[in-house]
Design an enzyme around this catalytic site. Structure first.
Site, PDB file in Angstrom:
ATOM      1  N   PRO A 118       3.138   0.817   2.897  1.00 56.14           N
ATOM      2  CG  PRO A 118       1.228  -0.379   3.477  1.00 56.14           C
ATOM      3  CD  PRO A 118       2.708  -0.282   3.755  1.00 56.14           C
ATOM      4  CB  CYS A 119       2.805   6.030   2.536  1.00 58.07           C
ATOM      5  SG  CYS A 119       3.861   6.090   1.093  1.00 58.07           S
TER       6      CYS A 119
END
Length: 153
Positions: A118-119
């Site tokens: 989850p950047c």
């Protein structure tokens, strides 16, 4: 190499994998040849559940190619909980290298496994949205999507 495409609220997504794990989850504007595998099918199911609001944590074997530093950053990203944001400095502290804020940003930008790693949960230290390979509109959508979901325990 295996691959397949799914439609999402954010457009077409390509899922790629080897027999060891997922190597890519990328936004794309065109589909191509597909060779699905049990892993790409599982990723597709989990992504669809995420978009439907019924999944908050992915459980997929990951096999992205990257440097040791990039791998370290990507692993740290996976510890950022659903619905929570952090800064590049937070990730640098998490990996024990407070001076590596810019390098963390570069590694974050090279993450080939969008959403699952989850950047999109990394924002500027001042709370503003910063770069996202899929585009800031997609990042904003993902963050809003996660904020609307009730916590699942």
């Amino acid at each position: 190499m295996f691959s397949q495409f799914i439609d999402s609220p954010l457009g077409l997504i390509r899922i790629s994998a080897t027999s060891d794990g997922i190597t890519e989850v990328l936004f794309t504007d065109r589909s191509g040849d597909t060779t699905p595998s049990p892993l790409t099918e599982l990723a597709a199911q989990q992504l669809q559940a995420y978009f439907a609001g019924s999944l908050q944590q992915f459980s997929l074997p990951l096999a992205a190619s990257g440097t040791a530093f990039q791998q370290q950053v990507w692993q740290a990203l996976c510890t950022v909980p659903f619905g929570v944001t952090c800064s590049y400095a937070d990730i640098a502290r998490r990996i024990g290298n407070e001076q590596a804020v810019r390098a963390v940003g570069a590694a974050n930008g090279r993450n080939p496994i969008a959403i699952v790693v989850p950047c999109h949960r990394v924002i500027g230290a001042n709370g503003t949205l910063t770069g996202y390979a899929g585009g800031l509109d997609k990042k904003a959508w993902l963050l809003k999507h996660e904020q609307r979901q009730p916590a699942l325990f």
